[in-house]
Design a protein around this motif. Structure first.
Motif, PDB file in Angstrom:
ATOM      1  N   ASP A 172     -56.079  22.273  95.666  1.00 13.57           N
ATOM      2  CA  ASP A 172     -56.285  22.802  97.024  1.00 13.57           C
ATOM      3  C   ASP A 172     -55.824  21.796  98.074  1.00 13.57           C
ATOM      4  O   ASP A 172     -55.105  22.146  99.020  1.00 13.57           O
ATOM      5  CB  ASP A 172     -57.774  23.095  97.277  1.00 13.57           C
ATOM      6  CG  ASP A 172     -58.189  24.450  96.717  1.00 13.57           C
ATOM      7  OD1 ASP A 172     -57.296  25.146  96.159  1.00 13.57           O
ATOM      8  OD2 ASP A 172     -59.376  24.797  96.825  1.00 13.57           O
ATOM      9  N   ASP A 173     -56.239  20.541  97.885  1.00 10.94           N
ATOM     10  CA  ASP A 173     -55.886  19.500  98.848  1.00 10.94           C
ATOM     11  C   ASP A 173     -54.371  19.314  98.922  1.00 10.94           C
ATOM     12  O   ASP A 173     -53.802  19.176 100.010  1.00 10.94           O
ATOM     13  CB  ASP A 173     -56.542  18.161  98.466  1.00 10.94           C
ATOM     14  CG  ASP A 173     -58.036  18.190  98.730  1.00 10.94           C
ATOM     15  OD1 ASP A 173     -58.481  19.149  99.403  1.00 10.94           O
ATOM     16  OD2 ASP A 173     -58.741  17.285  98.262  1.00 10.94           O
ATOM     17  N   LEU A 174     -53.760  19.326  97.752  1.00  9.16           N
ATOM     18  CA  LEU A 174     -52.315  19.103  97.689  1.00  9.16           C
ATOM     19  C   LEU A 174     -51.547  20.245  98.368  1.00  9.16           C
ATOM     20  O   LEU A 174     -50.597  20.016  99.129  1.00  9.16           O
ATOM     21  CB  LEU A 174     -51.877  18.959  96.215  1.00  9.16           C
ATOM     22  CG  LEU A 174     -50.438  18.570  95.945  1.00  9.16           C
ATOM     23  CD1 LEU A 174     -50.034  17.332  96.729  1.00  9.16           C
ATOM     24  CD2 LEU A 174     -50.230  18.321  94.453  1.00  9.16           C
ATOM     25  N   LYS A 185     -59.995  21.361  93.176  1.00  2.00           N
ATOM     26  CA  LYS A 185     -60.156  20.672  94.462  1.00  2.00           C
ATOM     27  C   LYS A 185     -58.883  19.877  94.807  1.00  2.00           C
ATOM     28  O   LYS A 185     -58.360  19.965  95.913  1.00  2.00           O
ATOM     29  CB  LYS A 185     -61.374  19.751  94.356  1.00  2.00           C
ATOM     30  CG  LYS A 185     -61.506  18.685  95.439  1.00  2.00           C
ATOM     31  CD  LYS A 185     -62.282  19.213  96.643  1.00  2.00           C
ATOM     32  CE  LYS A 185     -62.543  18.117  97.675  1.00  2.00           C
ATOM     33  NZ  LYS A 185     -61.322  17.602  98.295  1.00  2.00           N
ATOM     34  N   GLU A 186     -58.374  19.124  93.836  1.00  2.00           N
ATOM     35  CA  GLU A 186     -57.175  18.312  94.049  1.00  2.00           C
ATOM     36  C   GLU A 186     -55.974  19.207  94.377  1.00  2.00           C
ATOM     37  O   GLU A 186     -55.159  18.889  95.245  1.00  2.00           O
ATOM     38  CB  GLU A 186     -56.843  17.460  92.816  1.00  2.00           C
ATOM     39  CG  GLU A 186     -57.747  16.258  92.606  1.00  2.00           C
ATOM     40  CD  GLU A 186     -59.038  16.618  91.872  1.00  2.00           C
ATOM     41  OE1 GLU A 186     -59.288  17.829  91.638  1.00  2.00           O
ATOM     42  OE2 GLU A 186     -59.807  15.699  91.543  1.00  2.00           O
ATOM     43  N   GLU A 201     -49.291  21.461 105.542  1.00  2.00           N
ATOM     44  CA  GLU A 201     -49.473  20.704 106.781  1.00  2.00           C
ATOM     45  C   GLU A 201     -48.207  19.915 107.109  1.00  2.00           C
ATOM     46  O   GLU A 201     -47.674  19.974 108.218  1.00  2.00           O
ATOM     47  CB  GLU A 201     -50.653  19.739 106.587  1.00  2.00           C
ATOM     48  CG  GLU A 201     -51.277  19.221 107.861  1.00  2.00           C
ATOM     49  CD  GLU A 201     -52.140  20.267 108.554  1.00  2.00           C
ATOM     50  OE1 GLU A 201     -51.750  20.655 109.672  1.00  2.00           O
ATOM     51  OE2 GLU A 201     -53.163  20.708 107.983  1.00  2.00           O
ATOM     52  N   ARG A 244     -52.732  22.301 100.731  1.00  2.00           N
ATOM     53  CA  ARG A 244     -52.963  22.220 102.174  1.00  2.00           C
ATOM     54  C   ARG A 244     -52.160  21.084 102.810  1.00  2.00           C
ATOM     55  O   ARG A 244     -51.555  21.254 103.858  1.00  2.00           O
ATOM     56  CB  ARG A 244     -54.469  22.020 102.466  1.00  2.00           C
ATOM     57  CG  ARG A 244     -55.257  23.281 102.246  1.00  2.00           C
ATOM     58  CD  ARG A 244     -56.751  23.083 102.305  1.00  2.00           C
ATOM     59  NE  ARG A 244     -57.399  24.343 101.981  1.00  2.00           N
ATOM     60  CZ  ARG A 244     -57.523  25.340 102.848  1.00  2.00           C
ATOM     61  NH1 ARG A 244     -57.091  25.206 104.083  1.00  2.00           N
ATOM     62  NH2 ARG A 244     -58.079  26.485 102.496  1.00  2.00           N
ATOM     63  N   ASP A 245     -52.150  19.952 102.124  1.00  2.00           N
ATOM     64  CA  ASP A 245     -51.426  18.784 102.635  1.00  2.00           C
ATOM     65  C   ASP A 245     -49.928  19.088 102.754  1.00  2.00           C
ATOM     66  O   ASP A 245     -49.282  18.753 103.753  1.00  2.00           O
ATOM     67  CB  ASP A 245     -51.668  17.595 101.697  1.00  2.00           C
ATOM     68  CG  ASP A 245     -51.048  16.317 102.237  1.00  2.00           C
ATOM     69  OD1 ASP A 245     -51.366  15.966 103.386  1.00  2.00           O
ATOM     70  OD2 ASP A 245     -50.237  15.696 101.517  1.00  2.00           O
ATOM     71  N   HIS A 296     -52.982  29.363 107.760  1.00  2.01           N
ATOM     72  CA  HIS A 296     -54.252  28.889 107.170  1.00  2.01           C
ATOM     73  C   HIS A 296     -55.200  30.029 106.804  1.00  2.01           C
ATOM     74  O   HIS A 296     -55.971  29.920 105.872  1.00  2.01           O
ATOM     75  CB  HIS A 296     -54.939  27.908 108.134  1.00  2.01           C
ATOM     76  CG  HIS A 296     -55.367  28.541 109.415  1.00  2.01           C
ATOM     77  ND1 HIS A 296     -56.613  29.067 109.616  1.00  2.01           N
ATOM     78  CD2 HIS A 296     -54.663  28.771 110.566  1.00  2.01           C
ATOM     79  CE1 HIS A 296     -56.692  29.571 110.835  1.00  2.01           C
ATOM     80  NE2 HIS A 296     -55.518  29.409 111.431  1.00  2.01           N
ATOM     81  N   ALA A 310     -52.167  17.797  89.678  1.00  2.00           N
ATOM     82  CA  ALA A 310     -53.520  17.967  90.214  1.00  2.00           C
ATOM     83  C   ALA A 310     -54.472  18.281  89.071  1.00  2.00           C
ATOM     84  O   ALA A 310     -54.397  19.368  88.491  1.00  2.00           O
ATOM     85  CB  ALA A 310     -53.527  19.098  91.251  1.00  2.00           C
ATOM     86  N   TYR A 338     -50.141  30.439  98.744  1.00  4.37           N
ATOM     87  CA  TYR A 338     -50.808  29.362  98.005  1.00  4.37           C
ATOM     88  C   TYR A 338     -50.094  29.090  96.685  1.00  4.37           C
ATOM     89  O   TYR A 338     -49.779  27.944  96.367  1.00  4.37           O
ATOM     90  CB  TYR A 338     -52.275  29.755  97.753  1.00  4.37           C
ATOM     91  CG  TYR A 338     -53.072  28.674  97.046  1.00  4.37           C
ATOM     92  CD1 TYR A 338     -53.845  27.768  97.762  1.00  4.37           C
ATOM     93  CD2 TYR A 338     -53.057  28.576  95.649  1.00  4.37           C
ATOM     94  CE1 TYR A 338     -54.570  26.776  97.119  1.00  4.37           C
ATOM     95  CE2 TYR A 338     -53.765  27.579  94.997  1.00  4.37           C
ATOM     96  CZ  TYR A 338     -54.533  26.686  95.744  1.00  4.37           C
ATOM     97  OH  TYR A 338     -55.240  25.715  95.091  1.00  4.37           O
TER      98      TYR A 338
END
Lengths: 264, 240
Positions: A134-136, A131-132, A142, A138-139, A151, A127, A114
């Motif tokens: 985390d999304d970034l 939350k932002e 991905e 994960r994205d 994951h 970010a 991470y």
């Protein structure tokens, strides 16, 4: 050739990067001489040539990595979207956020998976909240084709991954800061064929969003992943063209000798 | 000729493949010459030999195909090497087809031996055969020496064969109208002429492959087509 096939092969892409009259010296030694090259946007450009031909040197000019080498001097003009990256007011840190790099040997930070990906966005302030971020992360994982494999262990050290996974982690780290250009210096030379195939597939997906320049010793790899190929030899750019043209019908005898494995 | 490969066995593989093409080309040339000779001289033994030898041509094509697949899989040829290997595959297929046509000429010559000679047809067939044979010879030379000028000359030569074919077609139609007893022989001669005309076309295809192999680009110009036999009409009512 049919019109339909001609159309599918057309390479009308805007030049993202333009190099004009680029000379590079290491002390007294001239490593690159009069390089003029356009890097088209949303395409993969491969730089090929024998060891010491200057292809990696040229790659390092594009994010000013050569600045940190003692005695290295760069002449000529290199622009990204028309702006000179060697201009006096160019912020080098900002430039390297726009121009990401992936190296030969995977080099994850000695931190969790991470944190490897979160590090760049955090220092560049990309970010605003947890939350932002985390999304970034994960994205990016991905997009680098790694999320499915990691994951459930994002807190594990990056160095616990296999070589191929580490390289994809480095790609996730590079794309997390939303660069425009990604430079890859022999990204698969330390990987087995399956891990190489995954990176090559990834490169092909990434070019829809980024512009990619790859240095490779493997001509088959250049042929597989790139749309444009530039052949360097003894510090000169000998020939550049569509990858198909370079590998089926090169114009210069030196290119022909190199790619057919002849004694040039 | 380009310099040698760093990996010497690659050169050996390529040379082996090229030698097989040379052998196949030589065989195609001699098969055609002998088939035509069998027809002109009414030589049964020679015709039988041509029919027999076609098997070697088929074997060679299979061997070349196997060698090409091997080279593609193991050497991953690029640029000139890639074009050389792909051209070999195409040329072998063309030569195999030429062999089939020569064999068919030999078969029909055996049938023709049971009929009366018709006019001057055998002479025209001999001239067609001689030009087509030259085309095969020269195009294989052009392949071996990567000689684009010679390849383009072969391509231009095809119109001579086509013109002879059209002329012979008219001539044979006339013989048939004059005397229906000529029909059997003339029909076989028409097929023989057509076979040789097709051999010229296949030699032309090889010439185009050689052009691509050497230049890396296809022939641009459209070739003038001289075979007008498919639109030839001789109106019997005009004769009176």
């Amino acid at each position: 050739m049919s019109q339909a096939l001609k159309h599918s092969l057309s390479t009308e892409h805007r030049a993202k990067v333009q190099a004009r009259g680029v000379n590079v010296y290491y002390g007294d030694k001239k490593a690159l001489s009069g390089i003029g090259l356009d890097i088209p946007e949303h395409q993969v450009s491969a730089l090929i040539g024998p060891s010491g031909c200057g292809k990696s040197t040229f790659l390092r000019c594009l994010n000013r990595m050569n600045d940190i080498i003692e005695g290295c001097r760069v002449e000529g003009a290199i622009t990204i979207d028309g702006a000179d990256i060697y201009a006096k007011d160019q912020d080098v840190v900002q430039l390297r956020a726009r121009v990401g790099m992936v190296f030969q040997k995977p080099n994850p930070f000695p931190k969790s998976i991470y944190e490897n990906v979160a590090y760049g966005p955090r220092i560049h302030g990309l970010a605003p909240g947890r939350k932002e971020l985390d999304d970034l992360v994960r994205d990016s994982l991905e997009r680098a084709g790694l999320m499915g494999e990691v994951h459930d262990r994002l807190d594990h050290p990056g160095t616990s991954l296999s070589g191929g996974q580490q390289q994809r982690l480095c790609i996730a780290r590079a794309i997390a800061v939303k660069p425009e250009l990604i430079l890859m210096d022999e990204p698969c030379s330390a990987l087995d064929p399956i891990a190489t195939a995954k990176i090559e597939e990834l490169i092909d997906e990434l070019r829809t969003r980024f512009t990619i320049v790859i240095v490779t010793h493997s001509m088959q790899q250049a042929a597989r992943v790139s749309q444009r190929t530039a052949f360097f030899h003894m510090g000169e750019l000998v020939e550049t063209g569509s990858t198909e043209q370079i590998f089926t019908n090169p114009k210069d005898d030196r290119t022909q000798a190199y790619i057919t494995g002849r004694i040039g | 000729m380009a310099a040698d490969h760093i990996v010497k066995t690659f050169d050996e593989d390529l040379t082996q493949m090229i030698n097989m093409i040379a052998e196949m080309g030589g065989l195609a040339e001699s098969q055609l010459a002998e088939a035509v000779m069998a027809l002109v001289r009414r030589d049964e033994g020679l015709a039988a030999r041509v029919i027999d030898h076609d098997e070697r041509q088929d074997e060679l094509e299979e061997d070349i195909e196997a060698q090409v697949i091997r080279l593609l899989a193991l050497r991953q040829p690029m640029a000139l090497d890639l074009r050389t290997v792909v051209a070999a595959l195409k040329i072998a297929a063309e030569l195999e087809r030429i062999g089939d046509y020569a064999k068919n000429v030999a078969k029909r010559s055996l049938t023709l031996m049971q009929t009366q000679p018709v006019g001057n047809a055998a002479n025209t067939i001999m001239r067609m055969g001689s030009i087509a044979g030259d085309m095969i010879h020269n195009v294989i030379d052009a392949y071996l020496n990567k000689d684009i000028v010679k390849a383009d000359e072969v391509r231009a030569r095809d119109q001579d064969v086509d013109q002879l074919h059209t002329g012979l077609f008219r001539e044979l139609l006339t013989y048939m109208m004059e005397d229906p007893r000529n029909i059997t022989a003339c029909t076989h001669l028409l097929f023989v002429a057509k076979n040789i005309e097709r051999i010229g076309d296949h030699a032309t295809n090889i010439a185009e492959s050689v052009h691509y192999l050497v230049a890396g680009e296809r022939n641009e110009r459209e070739r003038s087509k001289q075979d007008l036999s498919s639109s030839t009409v001789i109106n019997v009512w005009d004769k009176s």
